[in-house]
Design a protein around this motif. Structure first.
Motif, PDB file in Angstrom:
ATOM      1  N   GLN A 112      47.759  20.958  35.062  1.00 32.75           N
ATOM      2  CA  GLN A 112      48.245  20.617  36.400  1.00 32.75           C
ATOM      3  C   GLN A 112      49.451  21.461  36.795  1.00 32.75           C
ATOM      4  O   GLN A 112      49.604  21.851  37.960  1.00 32.75           O
ATOM      5  N   ALA A 167      49.333  15.772  41.435  1.00 32.05           N
ATOM      6  CA  ALA A 167      48.503  15.697  40.230  1.00 32.05           C
ATOM      7  C   ALA A 167      49.345  15.933  38.979  1.00 32.05           C
ATOM      8  O   ALA A 167      49.146  15.288  37.927  1.00 32.05           O
ATOM      9  N   ALA A 168      50.324  16.838  39.058  1.00 30.58           N
ATOM     10  CA  ALA A 168      51.207  17.085  37.915  1.00 30.58           C
ATOM     11  C   ALA A 168      52.066  15.862  37.625  1.00 30.58           C
ATOM     12  O   ALA A 168      52.312  15.509  36.463  1.00 30.58           O
TER      13      ALA A 168
END
Length: 338
Positions: A112, A167-168
């Protein structure tokens, strides 16, 4: 005739005074018949419950320290140890799975983060394209439609960067979740190991051993008997012996540790040497469960007794024949110890 009667009377009075040990016949010795041999009588009891499968000793047997006295059926406790071993392996496997899951979540986080870097690169390119498109649309090199398409690509790149960063962040939380769960699983492993140690202790306690050397009393347990923790099986008497002599208050005047003493043992027909070791800090009545109440008007002064512990000197062969509970007569020389 009168002289003979007077002499006999004086002799009788002197004899009574000597028996009663009153002046002028009182000496440095303090004597009492209220004295008994004492020892450390240890009650042997199991820590676990079960059926007795072996009694390895007999009444009044001499046993060394660590010798087996009895055994309790160990099958249940051995099964509990095996169950505890399985619990430890299961907890360790879950912990290993957690370690593997963390590695997977860490890899996902790195992926990510790479997506974030790619989205940032796409955004930088879209910004440059948009800047060039703005310059070209002014001199008519490109149409407004192409500029609008470039602006849409820029907005798409910005959204992609936000999505990659989100998302990270989710990937980071996943790693933290695994870490928190891993600590809980590590605690479960420690708990399973502690339960294993307890099971092993219970298994070892199915073998009842002598805590120290000595002579047994009557063995009250039988093979096939069901016993619970704390059930009295037998008594063990180590070889230590001493005498507790209960002296009247007045007799303890001048008495101190280290003074010479002798004890006359009726059962042995002999006298043993010893020394005053310690003197009780209170009278026997102070240690009684029901203490006497002298608050009424019908008070009668009763001399109290104070316990004196006499240690038997080593090197006397007859001392090994002393038994706790024997009655003795104690004599203490109240002269200052040498």
């Amino acid at each position: 005739m009168i002289g003979v009667v007077a002499a006999l009377t004086i002799a009788a009075v002197l004899a009574i005074l000597a028996v009663w040990r009153v002046p002028p016949f009182v000496g440095a010795d303090a004597n009492t018949e209220n004295a008994y041999v004492r020892g450390r009588t240890t009650i042997i009891a199991p820590q676990v419950s079960g059926y007795v499968v072996q009694v390895a000793v007999r009444d009044y047997q001499m046993v060394p320290a660590g010798s087996v006295l009895a055994r309790i059926d160990e099958r249940i406790y051995r099964a509990r140890v095996a169950q505890a071993h399985a619990s430890v392996r299961n907890a360790e496997a879950q912990l290993a799975n957690a370690s593997q899951a963390r590695a997977a979540r860490s890899a996902e986080l790195q992926s990510q983060l790479a997506n974030v870097a790619n989205a940032q690169a796409q955004l930088r390119r879209a910004l440059l394209d948009m800047r060039r498109a703005s310059d070209l649309v002014g001199d008519g090199s490109i149409s407004a439609r192409e500029r609008d398409q470039t602006g849409a690509a820029l907005a798409q790149a910005e959204a992609g960067l936000r999505q990659a960063r989100a998302a990270a962040a989710v990937a980071r939380e996943n790693v933290l979740t695994v870490d928190v769960g891993r600590e809980g699983l590590a605690a479960q492993v420690e708990g399973a190991k502690a339960a294993l140690r307890l099971a092993e202790i219970d298994l070892s306690n199915t073998v009842i051993r002598a805590p120290e050397g000595g002579q047994l009393g009557e063995v009250g347990v039988r093979v096939g008997q069901y016993v619970t923790n704390g059930t009295q099986l037998m008594a063990l008497v180590p070889p230590d012996r001493w005498v507790i002599a209960n002296y009247k208050e007045r007799q303890t005047r001048g008495m101190a540790p280290g003074q010479r003493a002798t004890v006359s043992v009726d059962a042995l027909g002999a006298t043993l040497r010893g020394r005053v070791e310690r003197i009780s800090p209170a009278t026997g009545s102070e240690f009684a469960v029901l203490k006497p109440d002298n608050a009424t008007g019908n008070f009668i002064k009763v001399p109290q007794r104070i316990g004196v512990r006499i240690q038997i000197d080593a090197g006397q062969p007859l001392a090994r024949h002393l038994r706790p509970g024997m009655s003795v007569e104690a004599h203490v020389d109240r002269a200052p110890p040498p």
